[in-house]
Design a protein around this motif. Structure first.
Motif, PDB file in Angstrom:
ATOM      1  N   TYR A 141       0.855  -1.185   0.000  1.00 56.97           N
ATOM      2  CA  TYR A 141       0.000   0.000   0.000  1.00 56.97           C
ATOM      3  C   TYR A 141       0.894   1.240   0.000  1.00 56.97           C
ATOM      4  CZ  TYR A 141      -3.788  -3.183   1.332  1.00 56.97           C
ATOM      5  OH  TYR A 141      -4.705  -4.211   1.359  1.00 56.97           O
ATOM      6  N   VAL A 142       0.765   2.057  -1.047  1.00 51.87           N
ATOM      7  CA  VAL A 142       1.608   3.238  -1.202  1.00 51.87           C
ATOM      8  C   VAL A 142       0.717   4.482  -1.216  1.00 51.87           C
ATOM      9  CG1 VAL A 142       3.284   4.415  -2.677  1.00 51.87           C
ATOM     10  CG2 VAL A 142       3.344   1.923  -2.469  1.00 51.87           C
ATOM     11  N   TYR A 143       1.139   5.500  -0.459  1.00 51.32           N
ATOM     12  CA  TYR A 143       0.330   6.701  -0.264  1.00 51.32           C
ATOM     13  C   TYR A 143       1.123   7.950  -0.643  1.00 51.32           C
ATOM     14  CZ  TYR A 143      -1.882   3.296   2.860  1.00 51.32           C
ATOM     15  OH  TYR A 143      -2.459   2.164   3.381  1.00 51.32           O
ATOM     16  N   ASN A 144       0.418   8.982  -1.091  1.00 44.70           N
ATOM     17  CA  ASN A 144       1.025  10.306  -1.195  1.00 44.70           C
ATOM     18  C   ASN A 144       1.292  10.806   0.218  1.00 44.70           C
ATOM     19  OD1 ASN A 144       0.910  10.643  -4.068  1.00 44.70           O
ATOM     20  ND2 ASN A 144      -1.296  10.989  -3.882  1.00 44.70           N
ATOM     21  N   ILE A 145       2.520  11.175   0.503  1.00 41.56           N
ATOM     22  CA  ILE A 145       2.872  11.520   1.882  1.00 41.56           C
ATOM     23  C   ILE A 145       2.105  12.744   2.375  1.00 41.56           C
ATOM     24  CG2 ILE A 145       4.868  12.992   1.344  1.00 41.56           C
ATOM     25  CD1 ILE A 145       6.282  11.555   3.729  1.00 41.56           C
ATOM     26  N   ASP A 146       1.826  13.694   1.483  1.00 43.20           N
ATOM     27  CA  ASP A 146       1.083  14.887   1.902  1.00 43.20           C
ATOM     28  C   ASP A 146      -0.347  14.549   2.290  1.00 43.20           C
ATOM     29  OD1 ASP A 146       3.237  16.593   1.618  1.00 43.20           O
ATOM     30  OD2 ASP A 146       2.752  17.123  -0.452  1.00 43.20           O
ATOM     31  N   ASP A 147      -0.942  13.539   1.649  1.00 46.87           N
ATOM     32  CA  ASP A 147      -2.287  13.106   2.031  1.00 46.87           C
ATOM     33  C   ASP A 147      -2.303  12.614   3.474  1.00 46.87           C
ATOM     34  OD1 ASP A 147      -3.184  13.690  -0.490  1.00 46.87           O
ATOM     35  OD2 ASP A 147      -3.218  11.611  -1.191  1.00 46.87           O
ATOM     36  N   LEU A 148      -1.260  11.881   3.865  1.00 44.65           N
ATOM     37  CA  LEU A 148      -1.197  11.319   5.217  1.00 44.65           C
ATOM     38  C   LEU A 148      -0.877  12.378   6.270  1.00 44.65           C
ATOM     39  CD1 LEU A 148       0.751   8.014   4.481  1.00 44.65           C
ATOM     40  CD2 LEU A 148      -1.717   8.396   4.544  1.00 44.65           C
ATOM     41  N   ILE A 149      -0.233  13.447   5.848  1.00 45.11           N
ATOM     42  CA  ILE A 149       0.103  14.521   6.779  1.00 45.11           C
ATOM     43  C   ILE A 149      -1.069  15.482   6.942  1.00 45.11           C
ATOM     44  CG2 ILE A 149       1.580  16.542   7.116  1.00 45.11           C
ATOM     45  CD1 ILE A 149       3.812  14.967   5.686  1.00 45.11           C
ATOM     46  N   GLU A 150      -1.685  15.862   5.832  1.00 46.13           N
ATOM     47  CA  GLU A 150      -2.736  16.881   5.878  1.00 46.13           C
ATOM     48  C   GLU A 150      -4.103  16.309   6.239  1.00 46.13           C
ATOM     49  OE1 GLU A 150      -2.426  18.556   2.007  1.00 46.13           O
ATOM     50  OE2 GLU A 150      -0.402  19.333   2.351  1.00 46.13           O
ATOM     51  N   LEU A 151      -4.369  15.055   5.838  1.00 50.41           N
ATOM     52  CA  LEU A 151      -5.648  14.381   6.141  1.00 50.41           C
ATOM     53  C   LEU A 151      -6.844  15.262   5.770  1.00 50.41           C
ATOM     54  CD1 LEU A 151      -4.786  12.782   9.617  1.00 50.41           C
ATOM     55  CD2 LEU A 151      -4.768  11.675   7.374  1.00 50.41           C
ATOM     56  N   ARG A 152      -6.822  15.798   4.567  1.00 52.44           N
ATOM     57  CA  ARG A 152      -7.890  16.685   4.135  1.00 52.44           C
ATOM     58  C   ARG A 152      -9.075  15.917   3.559  1.00 52.44           C
ATOM     59  NH1 ARG A 152      -4.543  21.402   0.824  1.00 52.44           N
ATOM     60  NH2 ARG A 152      -3.509  22.333   2.641  1.00 52.44           N
ATOM     61  N   GLY A 153     -10.252  16.508   3.631  1.00 56.30           N
ATOM     62  CA  GLY A 153     -11.429  15.966   2.977  1.00 56.30           C
ATOM     63  C   GLY A 153     -12.216  14.999   3.836  1.00 56.30           C
ATOM     64  N   ASN A 154     -13.409  14.658   3.337  1.00 52.35           N
ATOM     65  CA  ASN A 154     -14.312  13.785   4.075  1.00 52.35           C
ATOM     66  C   ASN A 154     -13.744  12.376   4.266  1.00 52.35           C
ATOM     67  OD1 ASN A 154     -16.210  15.821   4.309  1.00 52.35           O
ATOM     68  ND2 ASN A 154     -17.255  15.253   2.399  1.00 52.35           N
ATOM     69  N   GLY A 155     -12.917  11.938   3.324  1.00 56.59           N
ATOM     70  CA  GLY A 155     -12.374  10.591   3.422  1.00 56.59           C
ATOM     71  C   GLY A 155     -11.490  10.380   4.631  1.00 56.59           C
ATOM     72  N   TYR A 156     -10.937  11.482   5.152  1.00 54.87           N
ATOM     73  CA  TYR A 156     -10.049  11.391   6.319  1.00 54.87           C
ATOM     74  C   TYR A 156     -10.694  11.957   7.587  1.00 54.87           C
ATOM     75  CZ  TYR A 156      -6.247  10.233   3.101  1.00 54.87           C
ATOM     76  OH  TYR A 156      -5.444   9.629   2.166  1.00 54.87           O
ATOM     77  N   HIS A 157     -12.006  12.202   7.537  1.00 52.48           N
ATOM     78  CA  HIS A 157     -12.678  12.812   8.694  1.00 52.48           C
ATOM     79  C   HIS A 157     -12.491  11.986   9.961  1.00 52.48           C
ATOM     80  CE1 HIS A 157     -15.709  14.814  11.131  1.00 52.48           C
ATOM     81  NE2 HIS A 157     -16.253  13.639  11.367  1.00 52.48           N
ATOM     82  N   THR A 158     -12.657  10.670   9.848  1.00 54.55           N
ATOM     83  CA  THR A 158     -12.525   9.803  11.022  1.00 54.55           C
ATOM     84  C   THR A 158     -11.111   9.846  11.583  1.00 54.55           C
ATOM     85  OG1 THR A 158     -14.248   8.327  10.184  1.00 54.55           O
ATOM     86  CG2 THR A 158     -12.787   7.450  11.874  1.00 54.55           C
ATOM     87  N   LYS A 159     -10.105   9.895  10.707  1.00 55.71           N
ATOM     88  CA  LYS A 159      -8.711   9.946  11.166  1.00 55.71           C
ATOM     89  C   LYS A 159      -8.454  11.236  11.942  1.00 55.71           C
ATOM     90  CE  LYS A 159      -7.991   6.214   8.751  1.00 55.71           C
ATOM     91  NZ  LYS A 159      -8.038   4.898   9.413  1.00 55.71           N
ATOM     92  N   ARG A 160      -8.946  12.340  11.423  1.00 57.25           N
ATOM     93  CA  ARG A 160      -8.752  13.624  12.116  1.00 57.25           C
ATOM     94  C   ARG A 160      -9.438  13.603  13.479  1.00 57.25           C
ATOM     95  NH1 ARG A 160     -10.387  15.570   7.035  1.00 57.25           N
ATOM     96  NH2 ARG A 160     -12.339  16.344   7.915  1.00 57.25           N
ATOM     97  N   THR A 161     -10.630  13.033  13.525  1.00 56.61           N
ATOM     98  CA  THR A 161     -11.371  12.961  14.787  1.00 56.61           C
ATOM     99  C   THR A 161     -10.627  12.135  15.813  1.00 56.61           C
ATOM    100  OG1 THR A 161     -13.484  13.209  13.630  1.00 56.61           O
ATOM    101  CG2 THR A 161     -13.543  12.258  15.851  1.00 56.61           C
ATOM    102  N   GLU A 162     -10.086  10.985  15.380  1.00 54.81           N
ATOM    103  CA  GLU A 162      -9.361  10.111  16.302  1.00 54.81           C
ATOM    104  C   GLU A 162      -8.108  10.791  16.841  1.00 54.81           C
ATOM    105  OE1 GLU A 162      -9.014   6.930  13.527  1.00 54.81           O
ATOM    106  OE2 GLU A 162     -10.654   5.787  14.430  1.00 54.81           O
ATOM    107  N   ILE A 163      -7.406  11.512  15.977  1.00 50.32           N
ATOM    108  CA  ILE A 163      -6.197  12.217  16.411  1.00 50.32           C
ATOM    109  C   ILE A 163      -6.549  13.330  17.391  1.00 50.32           C
ATOM    110  CG2 ILE A 163      -4.357  13.762  15.624  1.00 50.32           C
ATOM    111  CD1 ILE A 163      -4.248  12.032  13.056  1.00 50.32           C
ATOM    112  N   ASN A 164      -7.592  14.069  17.114  1.00 46.67           N
ATOM    113  CA  ASN A 164      -7.998  15.158  18.005  1.00 46.67           C
ATOM    114  C   ASN A 164      -8.419  14.627  19.370  1.00 46.67           C
ATOM    115  OD1 ASN A 164      -7.502  17.162  16.105  1.00 46.67           O
ATOM    116  ND2 ASN A 164      -9.577  17.088  15.272  1.00 46.67           N
ATOM    117  N   LYS A 165      -9.105  13.493  19.397  1.00 43.69           N
ATOM    118  CA  LYS A 165      -9.492  12.895  20.672  1.00 43.69           C
ATOM    119  C   LYS A 165      -8.266  12.439  21.453  1.00 43.69           C
ATOM    120  CE  LYS A 165     -14.145  11.275  19.492  1.00 43.69           C
ATOM    121  NZ  LYS A 165     -15.029  10.076  19.284  1.00 43.69           N
ATOM    122  N   PHE A 166      -7.310  11.865  20.738  1.00 47.11           N
ATOM    123  CA  PHE A 166      -6.076  11.441  21.410  1.00 47.11           C
ATOM    124  C   PHE A 166      -5.374  12.635  22.053  1.00 47.11           C
ATOM    125  CE2 PHE A 166      -1.454  11.320  21.048  1.00 47.11           C
ATOM    126  CZ  PHE A 166      -1.157  10.295  21.932  1.00 47.11           C
TER     127      PHE A 166
END
Length: 326
Positions: A141-166
């Motif tokens: 599985y290969v990702y654009n590194i900026d996508d993993l850093i910025e976590l923009r858009g609805n597709g990453y909403h859950t990831k942002r929420t989990e990080i903020n809760k942490f």
């Protein structure tokens, strides 16, 4: 381990001292697969017998399991030498193995697999397919590194929420660069806790495979920590209230890609895995200037597959195995 001879070839133990030689041949290989590095193979051979030899001026890495030989990678070297080396490596394995059906080459990059099928000297594609079976296995599985850093858009909403809760629940967290001289004992303790807690929630259908692999992972982590500097690795530690609650280790795969070799976080600290993954991607971009992150394959675990797909990979890099038919 000691040297042993098969036909005209002397197979030597694959040790930390093999690094320089293997990396000379890897310079001729253009692949973003996580498997095409010294560290990725050396760490996982901590509890196995790895051997190497030079065939047709290519570097050939074998694993001896139950007295039977197979290859962990296709021959490494100049493209024009690889196809003939593959055929000769099968001859080497066949001389040792109790059955030629046990001889195989794993983790073959798509480009080199295609080159083998289309360009073996003196044989056309139909003759090759008569003699060899090519099987598609897992994919990286290969990702654009900026996508993993910025976590923009609805597709990453859950990831942002989990990080903020942490970050809200554990305001005392800190991160630091991994140093085996300081962190080894705490990392091993964290891994042992992770295994115990993971088994509590492991689906029964996956438990046997998990237990089969966990010793390999334990030895791999110990080897990473023992030879961390020699392998040129780069890692990060997550602390909460001065206790190590996560660690991750990666390396530079090529000029555009970094690979995350391993990551573990305390099982019951929600959001810690998402947090350490993003923070480490930031460090990898800064340290190596990488454009992509290779997170490896999912090892066939359905839960791991779901997690890696949830990060929306930019591409999947397939891996193949080559067998003989008759």
């Amino acid at each position: 381990m000691v040297d042993f001879r098969i036909g005209n070839y002397l197979l030597k133990p694959f040790t930390i001292h093999t690094k320089e030689l293997m990396e000379q041949y890897l310079q001729e290989v253009h692949s973003s697969l996580s498997d095409y590095s010294f560290a990725a193979n050396f760490m996982w051979l901590a509890n196995s017998s790895g051997f190497y030899t030079i065939v047709k001026d290519t570097f050939c890495l074998f694993i001896l399991n139950g007295g039977e030989l197979s290859m962990l990678l296709p021959p490494l070297g100049k493209k024009e030498r690889i196809n003939d080396a593959i055929i000769e490596c099968f001859e080497v394995m066949n001389l040792n193995n109790s059955s030629k059906y046990l001889s195989r080459i794993d983790y073959v990059d798509e480009y080199y697999m295609t080159n083998f099928v289309e360009n073996v000297e003196g044989q056309d594609i139909f003759e090759i397919l008569e003699n060899y079976l090519i099987e598609k296995k897992l994919a990286d599985y290969v990702y654009n590194i900026d996508d993993l850093i910025e976590l923009r858009g609805n597709g990453y909403h859950t990831k942002r929420t989990e990080i903020n809760k942490f970050k809200k629940n554990y305001p005392g967290f800190t991160t630091e660069l991994l140093d085996p001289a300081i962190h080894t004992e705490e990392i091993i303790e964290l891994f042992n806790r992770w295994v115990i807690n993971r088994m509590k929630y492991m689906p029964k259908v996956e438990l046997d495979a998990f237990l089969d692999g966990i010793n390999y992972e334990r030895f791999a982590i110990k080897r990473i920590l023992k030879y961390y500097q020699e392998m040129g690795l780069f890692g990060m530690i997550l602390r909460i209230d001065d206790n190590v609650m996560g660690f991750t280790v990666g390396e530079r795969t090529n000029e555009t890609t970094a690979t995350i070799l391993i990551e573990k976080t305390e099982f019951d600290i929600l959001g810690s895995a998402q947090f350490i993954f993003r923070e480490f991607c930031k460090l990898l971009k800064e340290h190596y200037g990488s454009l992509y992150i290779n997170a490896g394959d999912d090892m066939g675990f359905e839960n791991l597959k779901k997690v890696k797909l949830s990060y929306r990979p930019a591409k999947l890099l397939p891996k193949y195995s080559i067998y003989q038919k008759n």
